[in-house]
Design a protein around this motif. Structure first.
Motif, PDB file in Angstrom:
ATOM      1  N   ASP A 213       2.274 -27.235  -0.503  1.00 45.31           N
ATOM      2  CA  ASP A 213       1.636 -26.704  -1.715  1.00 45.31           C
ATOM      3  C   ASP A 213       0.201 -27.227  -1.799  1.00 45.31           C
ATOM      4  O   ASP A 213      -0.037 -28.362  -2.207  1.00 45.31           O
ATOM      5  CB  ASP A 213       2.430 -27.143  -2.954  1.00 45.31           C
ATOM      6  CG  ASP A 213       1.919 -26.488  -4.232  1.00 45.31           C
ATOM      7  OD1 ASP A 213       0.807 -25.925  -4.224  1.00 45.31           O
ATOM      8  OD2 ASP A 213       2.647 -26.558  -5.249  1.00 45.31           O
TER       9      ASP A 213
ATOM     10  N   LYS B 121      11.050 -34.390  -0.046  1.00 47.06           N
ATOM     11  CA  LYS B 121      10.657 -33.351  -0.996  1.00 47.06           C
ATOM     12  C   LYS B 121      10.265 -33.930  -2.355  1.00 47.06           C
ATOM     13  O   LYS B 121       9.794 -33.197  -3.229  1.00 47.06           O
ATOM     14  CB  LYS B 121      11.771 -32.316  -1.139  1.00 47.06           C
ATOM     15  CG  LYS B 121      11.872 -31.387   0.072  1.00 47.06           C
ATOM     16  CD  LYS B 121      12.873 -30.274  -0.139  1.00 47.06           C
ATOM     17  CE  LYS B 121      12.880 -29.318   1.047  1.00 47.06           C
ATOM     18  NZ  LYS B 121      13.757 -28.157   0.830  1.00 47.06           N
TER      19      LYS B 121
ATOM     20  N   ASP C  65      -2.045 -26.348  -3.827  1.00 46.47           N
ATOM     21  CA  ASP C  65      -2.537 -26.521  -5.200  1.00 46.47           C
ATOM     22  C   ASP C  65      -2.408 -27.982  -5.628  1.00 46.47           C
ATOM     23  O   ASP C  65      -3.026 -28.410  -6.606  1.00 46.47           O
ATOM     24  CB  ASP C  65      -1.752 -25.630  -6.164  1.00 46.47           C
ATOM     25  CG  ASP C  65      -2.087 -24.160  -5.989  1.00 46.47           C
ATOM     26  OD1 ASP C  65      -3.222 -23.870  -5.554  1.00 46.47           O
ATOM     27  OD2 ASP C  65      -1.219 -23.316  -6.266  1.00 46.47           O
TER      28      ASP C  65
ATOM     29  N   GLN D 238       7.381 -30.433  -2.179  1.00 46.80           N
ATOM     30  CA  GLN D 238       8.604 -30.121  -2.914  1.00 46.80           C
ATOM     31  C   GLN D 238       9.321 -28.895  -2.368  1.00 46.80           C
ATOM     32  O   GLN D 238      10.536 -28.759  -2.513  1.00 46.80           O
ATOM     33  CB  GLN D 238       8.308 -29.960  -4.414  1.00 46.80           C
ATOM     34  CG  GLN D 238       7.406 -28.793  -4.768  1.00 46.80           C
ATOM     35  CD  GLN D 238       5.927 -29.149  -4.715  1.00 46.80           C
ATOM     36  OE1 GLN D 238       5.550 -30.210  -4.208  1.00 46.80           O
ATOM     37  NE2 GLN D 238       5.085 -28.264  -5.238  1.00 46.80           N
ATOM     38  N   ASN D 239       8.578 -28.008  -1.703  1.00 45.63           N
ATOM     39  CA  ASN D 239       9.195 -26.811  -1.097  1.00 45.63           C
ATOM     40  C   ASN D 239       9.052 -26.821   0.427  1.00 45.63           C
ATOM     41  O   ASN D 239       9.131 -25.775   1.071  1.00 45.63           O
ATOM     42  CB  ASN D 239       8.542 -25.549  -1.667  1.00 45.63           C
ATOM     43  CG  ASN D 239       8.774 -25.408  -3.156  1.00 45.63           C
ATOM     44  OD1 ASN D 239       9.894 -25.565  -3.641  1.00 45.63           O
ATOM     45  ND2 ASN D 239       7.702 -25.119  -3.898  1.00 45.63           N
TER      46      ASN D 239
ATOM     47  N   THR E 109       4.414 -24.207   4.139  1.00 43.06           N
ATOM     48  CA  THR E 109       5.290 -24.616   3.038  1.00 43.06           C
ATOM     49  C   THR E 109       4.723 -25.800   2.247  1.00 43.06           C
ATOM     50  O   THR E 109       5.380 -26.316   1.345  1.00 43.06           O
ATOM     51  CB  THR E 109       6.693 -24.976   3.567  1.00 43.06           C
ATOM     52  OG1 THR E 109       6.620 -26.146   4.406  1.00 43.06           O
ATOM     53  CG2 THR E 109       7.290 -23.828   4.362  1.00 43.06           C
TER      54      THR E 109
ATOM     55  N   CYS F 101      -1.290 -35.751   0.264  1.00 45.69           N
ATOM     56  CA  CYS F 101      -0.406 -35.517  -0.881  1.00 45.69           C
ATOM     57  C   CYS F 101      -0.468 -36.734  -1.800  1.00 45.69           C
ATOM     58  O   CYS F 101      -0.090 -37.840  -1.399  1.00 45.69           O
ATOM     59  CB  CYS F 101       1.030 -35.310  -0.402  1.00 45.69           C
ATOM     60  SG  CYS F 101       1.253 -33.861   0.665  1.00 45.69           S
TER      61      CYS F 101
ATOM     62  N   GLY G 187       3.527 -31.898  -3.390  1.00 46.26           N
ATOM     63  CA  GLY G 187       2.981 -31.014  -2.380  1.00 46.26           C
ATOM     64  C   GLY G 187       4.001 -30.639  -1.322  1.00 46.26           C
ATOM     65  O   GLY G 187       3.849 -29.645  -0.611  1.00 46.26           O
TER      66      GLY G 187
END
Length: 447
Positions: A173, A301, A175, A307-308, A171, A198, A305
């Motif tokens: 991120d 959150k 990217d 946030q989800n 979970t 992050c 990176g």
């Protein structure tokens, strides 16, 4: 017939004490109330369960005091370090482990030992007779803690320990986040990319600090005050000390380059470290917290990176009780009022997994020697173990006694021949060289 050694608590200290005594030929009964009686932080009934971090910190045995302690425990045949080495995870220059595999392996080794048996009943008061080691750690049960207070004639000191959250890796991120150890530390590419990072710009950092300070926190019971150990401060407490504090602590951006935007220097960086061998779980490094659960998910959150992010475990806070050991324990780690009782681990006022296990190692060896009609002196306080036991049994100032990690400040100064006047790196190498000589001699004297 050899007398039996009883050990209360199968955490890192109790597990190591049991192993050392049994290896010396002394029968051991290991008393562990879990899983029948649970605690706030533990999830299982396994021995040596790691409830906060999965890291034993630096493994550098030439210029780092905790790395030196690793070396001494390995030299002494320590079960904790042997098992940690078998279940190590990439972590740059640190020694991190798959915590479930680690505790399962420690449990299996202890249960397989022919001289170790288990009792799963809670011990509610300090025994009057026999040979005992109390290694109940920071979460000593209420009944036993009250018995300790009654016997010692004084209130045990206490501080509050906070636990960092764990995130499901899938979970995160990637990217936004990237893999890299600080300064690319590590001998292999896997170690050099052991952490997930992050990034935050200044605006994101300031918003994070605002949310952190405003978040709803766990309240203490009336009459309780929080005396945190500086090495395990909740992030909210650090933030309250100044808005830039976290940027110079767990969120420092130095030694890291974001490959998604290499020309831009991050204002702050949150690091996550692998928590299991599969690489499916990561803990947020240094993010011990006393925020309530709902606030944690909201605030964390906000980290780019995450946030989800989905959390396998949120952070928490618990009371951590320890003795004023300089006034209560002799240099054999025995309670002066009741010398049939030894104490080991965090309850003695050492801080950290390795330090706790090391005190268990010493207590187990000392108790085994006493049962066999001998006296085992502590190692020289020029060693890491000796420096720690000297600190807790008389080296520290009793009026201001607080939990302590191993550090070179506990060691006697070096003479000029050892590099006492040289730079820090050479001086630290002088400490470790001297300690290894002394510890090797201490082990040889027991052979």
């Amino acid at each position: 017939m050899t007398q039996t050694l009883h050990i209360i608590g199968a955490g890192l200290a109790g597990s190591e004490a049991a192993w050392q005594a049994a290896q010396a030929g002394v029968p051991v009964v290991l008393h562990e109330m879990r899983p029948k009686v649970g605690t706030f932080a533990h999830r299982s009934g396994d021995c040596a369960e790691m409830v906060c971090s999965n890291s034993f910190r630096s493994d550098d045995d030439e210029r780092n005091a905790v790395g030196l302690l690793h070396w001494e425990m390995r030299a002494a045949g320590g079960l904790i370090m042997q098992t940690a080495d078998r279940h190590a995870l990439p972590a740059g220059g640190a020694l991190a482990v798959d915590r479930d595999a680690f505790s399962g392996a420690v449990t299996a080794a202890l249960r397989a030992h022919p001289l170790i048996s288990f009792s799963e009943e809670e011990v509610i008061e300090l025994p009057q007779d026999g040979h005992w080691i109390v290694a109940t750690g920071p979460l000593t049960s209420g009944n036993l803690a009250e018995s300790i207070r009654t016997v010692t004639g004084a209130e045990s000191l206490a501080f509050f320990d906070a636990i960092a959250p764990i995130v499901h890796a899938e979970t995160i991120d990637m990217d936004i986040a990237w893999r890299q150890s600080r300064y690319d530390k590590g001998e292999t590419e896997e170690e050099q990319k052991a952490y997930i990072n992050c990034p935050m710009n200044r605006e994101e950092y300031e918003a994070f600090i605002d949310a952190l300070l405003a978040a709803e926190k766990t309240e203490f019971h009336e009459g309780e005050t929080a005396g945190y150990f500086d090495g395990c401060l909740p992030i909210e407490v650090m933030a309250e000390r100044g808005r830039e504090t976290l940027r110079h602590g767990p969120m420092k951006p130095v030694g890291l380059t974001n490959p998604h935007d290499p020309a831009t220097k991050s204002y702050a960086v949150v690091q996550l470290r692998r928590d299991n061998a599969l690489g499916t779980l990561y803990n947020i490094v240094g993010f011990q917290t006393k925020m309530k659960y709902g606030a944690q998910t909201t605030v964390f959150k906000m980290i780019p990176g995450l946030q989800n992010a989905s959390f396998a475990r949120l952070g928490g806070i618990h009371r951590n009780t320890f003795l004023n050991s300089p006034t209560l324990l002799d240099d054999q780690m025995r309670l002066r009022q009741r010398p049939n009782l030894r104490f080991a681990g965090q309850v003695t006022g050492v801080e950290g997994y390795v330090e706790s296990a090391a005190m268990g190692l010493l207590a187990g060896r000392m108790a085994a020697a006493e049962i066999k009609g001998q006296t085992l002196p502590p190692p020289s306080y020029e060693t890491a173990m000796g420096a720690l036991v000297n600190h807790i049994t008389g080296g520290a100032e009793a009026k201001t006694f607080q939990p302590m990690n191993v550090n070179f400040g506990l060691f006697p100064p070096l003479d000029a021949a050892r590099g006492g006047r040289k730079g820090r790196k050479d001086r630290y190498k002088g400490y470790t060289d001297r300690a290894k000589e002394q510890f090797t001699a201490w082990l040889a004297a027991q052979a």
